[in-house]
Design a protein around this motif. Sequence first.
Motif, PDB file in Angstrom:
ATOM      1  N   PHE A 193       2.790   9.165 -12.256  1.00  0.00           N
ATOM      2  CA  PHE A 193       3.102   8.823 -13.639  1.00  0.00           C
ATOM      3  C   PHE A 193       2.062   7.865 -14.185  1.00  0.00           C
ATOM      4  N   GLU A 194       1.919   7.895 -15.490  1.00  0.00           N
ATOM      5  CA  GLU A 194       0.918   7.064 -16.151  1.00  0.00           C
ATOM      6  C   GLU A 194       1.596   5.919 -16.881  1.00  0.00           C
ATOM      7  N   VAL A 195       0.951   4.758 -16.813  1.00  0.00           N
ATOM      8  CA  VAL A 195       1.503   3.570 -17.454  1.00  0.00           C
ATOM      9  C   VAL A 195       0.401   2.893 -18.250  1.00  0.00           C
ATOM     10  N   ARG A 196       0.739   2.553 -19.463  1.00  0.00           N
ATOM     11  CA  ARG A 196      -0.189   1.808 -20.306  1.00  0.00           C
ATOM     12  C   ARG A 196       0.031   0.321 -20.037  1.00  0.00           C
ATOM     13  N   GLN A 197      -1.014  -0.354 -19.571  1.00  0.00           N
ATOM     14  CA  GLN A 197      -0.873  -1.750 -19.184  1.00  0.00           C
ATOM     15  C   GLN A 197      -2.021  -2.575 -19.720  1.00  0.00           C
ATOM     16  N   ALA A 198      -1.765  -3.853 -19.835  1.00  0.00           N
ATOM     17  CA  ALA A 198      -2.835  -4.770 -20.180  1.00  0.00           C
ATOM     18  C   ALA A 198      -3.794  -4.895 -18.999  1.00  0.00           C
ATOM     19  N   MET A 199      -5.040  -5.238 -19.322  1.00  0.00           N
ATOM     20  CA  MET A 199      -6.051  -5.452 -18.287  1.00  0.00           C
ATOM     21  C   MET A 199      -5.575  -6.460 -17.243  1.00  0.00           C
ATOM     22  N   GLY A 200      -5.795  -6.125 -15.991  1.00  0.00           N
ATOM     23  CA  GLY A 200      -5.509  -7.072 -14.923  1.00  0.00           C
ATOM     24  C   GLY A 200      -4.057  -7.124 -14.486  1.00  0.00           C
ATOM     25  N   GLU A 201      -3.205  -6.357 -15.163  1.00  0.00           N
ATOM     26  CA  GLU A 201      -1.809  -6.334 -14.743  1.00  0.00           C
ATOM     27  C   GLU A 201      -1.673  -5.421 -13.533  1.00  0.00           C
ATOM     28  N   ASP A 202      -0.837  -5.794 -12.602  1.00  0.00           N
ATOM     29  CA  ASP A 202      -0.658  -4.912 -11.451  1.00  0.00           C
ATOM     30  C   ASP A 202       0.635  -4.105 -11.600  1.00  0.00           C
ATOM     31  N   GLY A 203       0.833  -3.209 -10.657  1.00  0.00           N
ATOM     32  CA  GLY A 203       1.973  -2.297 -10.787  1.00  0.00           C
ATOM     33  C   GLY A 203       3.192  -2.709  -9.992  1.00  0.00           C
ATOM     34  N   SER A 204       3.201  -3.956  -9.537  1.00  0.00           N
ATOM     35  CA  SER A 204       4.289  -4.374  -8.658  1.00  0.00           C
ATOM     36  C   SER A 204       5.646  -4.425  -9.351  1.00  0.00           C
ATOM     37  N   LYS A 205       5.615  -4.492 -10.690  1.00  0.00           N
ATOM     38  CA  LYS A 205       6.889  -4.549 -11.419  1.00  0.00           C
ATOM     39  C   LYS A 205       7.337  -3.178 -11.895  1.00  0.00           C
ATOM     40  N   LEU A 206       6.514  -2.168 -11.620  1.00  0.00           N
ATOM     41  CA  LEU A 206       6.842  -0.827 -12.105  1.00  0.00           C
ATOM     42  C   LEU A 206       7.819  -0.127 -11.170  1.00  0.00           C
ATOM     43  N   ASN A 207       8.499   0.851 -11.752  1.00  0.00           N
ATOM     44  CA  ASN A 207       9.407   1.667 -10.957  1.00  0.00           C
ATOM     45  C   ASN A 207       9.127   3.135 -11.229  1.00  0.00           C
ATOM     46  N   CYS A 208       9.291   3.941 -10.220  1.00  0.00           N
ATOM     47  CA  CYS A 208       9.146   5.379 -10.353  1.00  0.00           C
ATOM     48  C   CYS A 208      10.142   5.906 -11.385  1.00  0.00           C
ATOM     49  N   PRO A 209       9.678   6.751 -12.339  1.00  0.00           N
ATOM     50  CA  PRO A 209      10.603   7.287 -13.342  1.00  0.00           C
ATOM     51  C   PRO A 209      11.586   8.289 -12.764  1.00  0.00           C
ATOM     52  N   LYS A 210      11.315   8.745 -11.563  1.00  0.00           N
ATOM     53  CA  LYS A 210      12.160   9.779 -10.957  1.00  0.00           C
ATOM     54  C   LYS A 210      13.216   9.176 -10.032  1.00  0.00           C
ATOM     55  N   CYS A 211      12.748   8.382  -9.065  1.00  0.00           N
ATOM     56  CA  CYS A 211      13.700   7.868  -8.068  1.00  0.00           C
ATOM     57  C   CYS A 211      13.910   6.359  -8.155  1.00  0.00           C
ATOM     58  N   ARG A 212      13.178   5.710  -9.067  1.00  0.00           N
ATOM     59  CA  ARG A 212      13.378   4.288  -9.354  1.00  0.00           C
ATOM     60  C   ARG A 212      12.912   3.348  -8.246  1.00  0.00           C
ATOM     61  N   VAL A 213      12.182   3.856  -7.284  1.00  0.00           N
ATOM     62  CA  VAL A 213      11.618   2.990  -6.260  1.00  0.00           C
ATOM     63  C   VAL A 213      10.454   2.198  -6.857  1.00  0.00           C
ATOM     64  N   GLY A 214      10.357   0.937  -6.502  1.00  0.00           N
ATOM     65  CA  GLY A 214       9.345   0.072  -7.092  1.00  0.00           C
ATOM     66  C   GLY A 214       8.043   0.069  -6.303  1.00  0.00           C
ATOM     67  N   ASN A 215       7.108  -0.714  -6.802  1.00  0.00           N
ATOM     68  CA  ASN A 215       5.804  -0.936  -6.172  1.00  0.00           C
ATOM     69  C   ASN A 215       5.032   0.344  -5.893  1.00  0.00           C
ATOM     70  N   PRO A 216       4.734   1.131  -6.926  1.00  0.00           N
ATOM     71  CA  PRO A 216       3.981   2.371  -6.733  1.00  0.00           C
ATOM     72  C   PRO A 216       2.520   2.106  -6.394  1.00  0.00           C
ATOM     73  N   ARG A 217       1.871   3.097  -5.847  1.00  0.00           N
ATOM     74  CA  ARG A 217       0.466   3.005  -5.483  1.00  0.00           C
ATOM     75  C   ARG A 217      -0.394   3.347  -6.695  1.00  0.00           C
ATOM     76  N   LYS A 218      -1.409   2.529  -6.938  1.00  0.00           N
ATOM     77  CA  LYS A 218      -2.303   2.792  -8.060  1.00  0.00           C
ATOM     78  C   LYS A 218      -3.314   3.862  -7.686  1.00  0.00           C
TER      79      LYS A 218
END
Length: 70
Positions: free
Chosen positions: A15-40
């Motif tokens: 999945f694609e996420v629009r983020q500010a520069m330098g933000e990491d994905g640790s707060k994101l969740n999978c839109p399908k199964c809701r598991v957090g910390n996806p791989r960039k």
Amino acid sequence: MPIYEYQCVQCGEKFEVRQAMGEDGSKLNCPKCRVGNPRKLFSSFFSSSSSEIPEMTCPTCNSGVCNLPY
Ligand SMILES: [Zn+2]
């Protein structure tokens, strides 16, 4: 704002996420199964434009096989 592509480590959903520069994905969740910390996977400023490239067909013969320059 750049678009980052992530892949869920649980189900493999991309999945694609629009983020500010330098933000990491640790707060994101999978839109399908809701598991957090996806791989960039990938980041791009032009992520959504790739699907809008027209087909490379010749405007003269309309077959795409004559290889004439446009
Ligand atoms: Zn998932």
